[in-house]
Write a protein that holds these residues in place. Sequence first.
Motif, PDB file in Angstrom:
ATOM      1  N   GLU A  78       0.825  -1.208   0.000  1.00 19.40           N
ATOM      2  CA  GLU A  78       0.000   0.000   0.000  1.00 19.40           C
ATOM      3  C   GLU A  78       0.863   1.263   0.000  1.00 19.40           C
ATOM      4  O   GLU A  78       0.496   2.278  -0.575  1.00 19.40           O
ATOM      5  N   GLU A  79       1.996   1.200   0.679  1.00 19.11           N
ATOM      6  CA  GLU A  79       2.883   2.364   0.776  1.00 19.11           C
ATOM      7  C   GLU A  79       4.044   2.303  -0.211  1.00 19.11           C
ATOM      8  O   GLU A  79       4.841   3.230  -0.295  1.00 19.11           O
ATOM      9  N   LYS A 126       4.362  -2.891  10.739  1.00 19.29           N
ATOM     10  CA  LYS A 126       3.090  -2.820   9.987  1.00 19.29           C
ATOM     11  C   LYS A 126       2.450  -4.170   9.822  1.00 19.29           C
ATOM     12  O   LYS A 126       2.970  -5.165   9.722  1.00 19.29           O
TER      13      LYS A 126
END
Length: 119
Positions: A75-76, A119
């Motif tokens: 996602e990042e 994360k």
Amino acid sequence: RCKLLSGHDVEMEQPVFEGRPGKLPHWASNLEENVDKKLLIILRDGRKLIGWLRTFDQFANLLVEHVVERHIIFEEKVYADIYLGTMLIRGENVCLFGEVDPDRQDGLREAPLPYVLAK
């Protein structure tokens, strides 16, 4: 013939694959083409390893040097690597492998390891 450390002579058989003595099975040609290349290896448990394939055997066990385990936050678009060194990877644990193109930008940027692991 082969001489053991004990001094005994032993008769060694040549491997026979599909009636072709001393030849590799057809599936191994892909591995043979990738020796001394940097590979991305995805294991059955989902881990992603990157390293240099040095050799393999008839069971597709891989000897890989300078291995890093890559953790990615898709996602990042960031990643972090954990250096593992030299590994012998059992062939049955390999799902997929492919050559890493050093000239291609993958759009990921490196991030601190603690950040990625959290994360």
